[in-house]
Design a protein around this motif. Structure first.
Motif, short mmCIF file in Angstrom:
data_model
loop_
_atom_site.label_atom_id
_atom_site.label_comp_id
_atom_site.label_asym_id
_atom_site.label_seq_id
_atom_site.Cartn_x
_atom_site.Cartn_y
_atom_site.Cartn_z
N TRP A 1 52.40 35.43 39.46
CA TRP A 1 51.30 34.65 39.16
C TRP A 1 50.94 33.27 39.43
O TRP A 1 51.97 32.23 39.49
CB TRP A 1 50.52 34.73 37.07
N PRO B 1 49.21 29.75 38.60
CA PRO B 1 48.74 29.25 37.56
C PRO B 1 46.77 27.99 37.89
O PRO B 1 46.44 27.65 36.88
CB PRO B 1 49.07 29.04 36.18
N ALA C 1 50.00 38.85 40.56
CA ALA C 1 50.24 38.80 39.09
C ALA C 1 51.61 39.08 38.83
O ALA C 1 52.53 38.54 38.95
CB ALA C 1 49.60 39.54 37.82
N GLY D 1 44.57 33.82 24.26
CA GLY D 1 44.51 34.42 26.06
C GLY D 1 45.17 36.03 26.05
O GLY D 1 43.83 36.66 25.11
N LEU E 1 48.99 35.47 28.93
CA LEU E 1 48.03 35.20 30.05
C LEU E 1 47.32 33.91 29.30
O LEU E 1 47.12 34.17 28.15
CB LEU E 1 47.27 35.55 31.35
N ASN F 1 47.02 28.56 30.75
CA ASN F 1 46.53 29.52 32.38
C ASN F 1 47.92 30.15 32.91
O ASN F 1 47.59 30.77 34.50
CB ASN F 1 46.08 29.11 33.94
N ALA G 1 51.41 32.17 33.03
CA ALA G 1 51.64 33.75 32.84
C ALA G 1 53.23 33.71 32.07
O ALA G 1 54.11 33.47 33.25
CB ALA G 1 51.37 34.95 33.69
N SER H 1 39.94 36.39 28.04
CA SER H 1 41.22 35.35 27.51
C SER H 1 40.69 34.12 26.98
O SER H 1 39.99 33.60 28.09
CB SER H 1 42.15 35.07 29.20
N LEU I 1 38.44 38.50 31.92
CA LEU I 1 39.60 39.07 32.66
C LEU I 1 39.42 40.27 33.14
O LEU I 1 39.61 41.16 32.67
CB LEU I 1 40.75 38.71 31.80
N TYR J 1 41.55 42.87 35.37
CA TYR J 1 42.73 43.44 36.41
C TYR J 1 42.31 44.58 37.11
O TYR J 1 42.05 45.66 36.64
CB TYR J 1 44.01 43.43 35.07
N LEU K 1 44.58 39.72 39.16
CA LEU K 1 44.39 39.53 37.84
C LEU K 1 43.43 38.09 38.95
O LEU K 1 43.25 37.93 39.68
CB LEU K 1 44.51 38.64 36.98
N GLU L 1 39.95 35.44 36.90
CA GLU L 1 39.89 35.18 35.70
C GLU L 1 37.89 34.92 36.14
O GLU L 1 37.98 34.50 37.21
CB GLU L 1 39.99 33.57 35.58
#
Length: 677
Positions: free
Chosen positions: A239, A241, A248, A266, A291, A296, A298, A565, A570, A572, A590, A592
């Motif tokens: 991941w 950030p 991820a 998160g 996360l 941001n 992980a 988050s 989020l 996934y 992922l 966002e």
């Protein structure tokens, strides 16, 4: 057809037209593969009086086909179980052929009526690429069907331009997995279907009674996963950030199941993993990804473990105090040496609290040890939360398998409901506060379950004409809103439905190959996402109107989910990044997205540990991880002294056992054991 052109005594002529064909489609059950044929003529001509004399000519013939449909396949036998499901078929192709043209001779037939030209020779045949696949679960088992198919068509020129014959060649194969075992075999290979004029043969489909199309895997051998996925990038955290969208976890365990929980700090994602440094039969476990909503970033977090079990298939929910409860399947280590999942005696249901503020786990509770915990969901409510499980008498579920639906309280492990069931394959979604769940039958139908009584009833929304229900879920954050997807041969519709008043909140057409929908509901806005072959598409819905939110282009998405988050959404998803149909390589992606959702629950720094039953199969030892959040050295020293005193005293008294199920029922009273670190 109207053709307009100008003629001189000698020159060039170009005509484009669409031709009718005598066999316009190939029927595949209730769907059909429709063809369109167009032709472009280019020629040098001379005019004598009013007659067009062709000096030379050439043409390009284009054939196009387009289909995206679900074909119901009923009574298909696989692994000895009769099941029903929908086969998703997608075709999108266009091919060109070259024709050699000549002036129409006496007794001949014009290619285009009124234009004196006929086909002298057709060069070859053409092939359409067709793909068909289906994936579905029968309890803990995962079944997949795939196909590599080609359609070859031969053209007939007289008495009319038509498809004279055709062949469907290739193979249809099946794959199956159960924990760390897998199996695969060809159902049929070679010429699958063919037809000749004047009338096509009746289309054969798996499940129609033909033995070659009804191969249930008899004679094949279950074996441990081959671990083809264990390459250099296997299960790696990748991941970035600085982005809001991307991979991820690369090359994730291909048989994984992912669940996520939302907190103010998160998101926490839990997924099945395979530790490839261990033997296949002892590699299964859970992995976790945190996360951070502020940075941001992980990171991995400690995994729960019980030395007596292999654990897999997590389901997570956030409780009102900000802690996260995770339930999972647990296979006794003593049974991991069995040669086949059909030899197993049990598959337990376990769970534990995760404390985000200290990155630690509470004791592991074993809810049910007898029978097979095939499917389950967890959800929070005013009493702390519940886990609802479908427990069967055998590892693979059929239409007559003896089953029970059992509900346990997450706080104290008490058995809250225990009812009999038959023919269910999955607990799809749970709303503990309303005492309701969505369940799926072995035949692929969705129903509404009243947990306390075990009563199953149809989902009462009226389906659009000519469609079937392919996805049904409770919207997260709502006690009564369902998100539904209906599909027909050429249509698909998304429906937000309110169970409380029995009315649709909003409807919208979606991609015709939509397969799954998820939603998160806020105070006045609901965020909805739909999966199709193109990836994921999201909308926000307010007062019955949808507004486009995002499009996430991902090839080969096999599943997805939603979480929060902080205040953001989020998304996934598991998406195909390599391999092939039988040996896929998937990664966890992922995305966002900003939202107006209220902040997810946040843990208090002093969140207390709930009381749990005393363990029955392990020795108790203090868990110091809870004290890591205390900053004062004096308090730490005091706690250390107290801990030593507790160690000398040994385990406390055993609390009363939870209510036992009726005689002969699958579940057993829960027990708990401390985690290992």
């Amino acid at each position: 057809m109207t053709t307009v052109f100008a003629m001189t005594s000698q020159g060039l002529l170009t005509i484009s037209a669409t031709l009718p064909i005598s066999t316009p489609s190939i029927d595949i059950g209730p769907a059909s593969l429709d063809f369109m044929i167009g032709v472009t003529l280019n020629g040098t001509f001379d005019v004598t009086g009013t007659t067009v004399q062709w000096v030379s000519a050439s043409a390009t013939l284009s054939v196009a086909a387009n289909l995206s449909a679900s074909v119901p396949i009923y009574g298909f036998s696989i692994l000895g179980i009769s099941v029903g499901f929908y086969l998703d078929v997608t075709v999108s192709a266009a091919f060109a052929l070259t024709l050699i043209l000549a002036p129409t001779q006496a007794g001949g037939t014009d290619l285009i009526p009124g234009i004196g030209i006929e086909v002298q020779k057709l060069l070859g045949v053409f092939t359409l690429a067709l793909s068909a696949s289906v994936d579905f679960g029968i309890g803990i088992a995962s079944i997949g069907l795939g196909a590599g198919i080609s359609v070859a068509l031969a053209m007939t020129l007289s008495p009319s331009f038509s498809i004279g014959a055709g062949w469907v060649n290739g193979s249809i194969f099946a794959t199956a997995s159960f924990l760390f075992w897998s199996d695969s075999w060809n159902i049929v290979s070679g010429t699958i279907y063919s037809w000749d004029p004047p009338s096509p043969l009746a289309a054969l489909r798996p499940g129609d009674g033909s033995a070659v199309y009804n191969n249930n895997g008899t004679g094949t051998t279950w074996g441990p996963h081959a671990r083809y996925y264990a390459g250099p990038g296997y299960d790696a955290l990748v991941w970035d950030p600085t982005t809001s969208q991307g991979p991820a976890i690369s090359d994730i365990y291909p048989y994984t199941e992912v669940s996520a929980a939302s907190t103010s700090s998160g998101s926490y994602l839990f997924y099945t993993s395979d530790n490839t440094t261990d033997p296949v039969e002892s590699g299964l476990g859970l992995s976790e990804l945190a996360l951070n909503a502020s940075t941001n970033g992980a990171r991995g977090i400690p995994a729960p473990a019980d030395p007596g079990y292999l654990i897999a298939a997590p389901e997570a929910t956030t409780l009102s105090d900000g802690t996260v409860y995770v339930a999972w399947d647990a296979l006794p280590v003593a049974e991991a040496s069995d040669p086949s999942p059909l030899d197993l005696a049990s598959l337990a249901l376990q769970g534990a609290l995760y404390y985000p503020n200290t990155s630690s786990w509470g004791p592991v509770t074993t809810f049910s040890q007898a029978g097979f915990a095939e499917s389950y969901q967890v959800d929070a409510d005013g009493n702390g939360g519940s886990v609802l499980a479908l427990v069967s008498s055998s590892p693979l579920i059929g239409s007559t398998t003896t089953e029970r639906l059992v509900e346990y309280n997450l706080t104290d492990g008490a058995l809250e409901a225990n009812t009999s069931a038959t023919g269910l394959s999955e607990v799809v979604s749970l709303r503990a506060s309303a005492g309701e769940a969505i369940v799926e039958t072995v035949g692929g139908n969705y129903s509404l379950l009243t947990v306390a009584s075990g009563t199953v009833s149809p989902i009462t929304d009226a389906a659009p004409t000519g469609t079937h229900l392919v996805s049904a879920e409770f919207a997260s954050g709502s006690a009564s809103t369902l998100v539904l997807v209906y599909r027909g041969n050429s249509t698909a519709e998304l429906v937000l439905y309110d169970l409380a008043n029995g009315q649709a909140i909003a409807t919208m057409p979606v991609s015709t190959d939509a397969t799954e929908a998820e939603a998160i509901a806020g105070a006045s806005t609901t965020y909805v996402f739909v999966r199709s072959s193109a990836g994921l598409e999201g909308w926000s819905e307010t007062a019955g109107s949808f507004t486009n939110l995002t499009n996430v282009t991902l090839a080969g998405v096999s599943g997805f989910g939603l979480a929060q988050s902080g205040g953001a959404i989020l998304v996934y998803a598991l998406a195909r990044t390599g391999g092939n149909a039988t040996d896929p390589i998937d990664s966890l992606f992922l995305t966002e997205i900003g939202s107006t959702l209220p902040m997810a629950p946040g843990p208090s720094p002093s969140t207390p540990r709930p009381s749990t039953p005393t363990p029955t199969h392990a020795t108790t030892s203090p868990d110091y991880a809870l004290y890591l959040g205390l900053g004062a050295i004096a308090v730490l020293l005091l706690l250390a002294v107290l801990a030593l005193l507790v160690r000398k005293k040994g385990p406390g008294p055993t609390p009363p056992a939870a209510t036992s199920p009726p005689p002969g029922a699958a579940p057993t009273p829960p027990s708990s054991t401390p985690p290992t670190s």
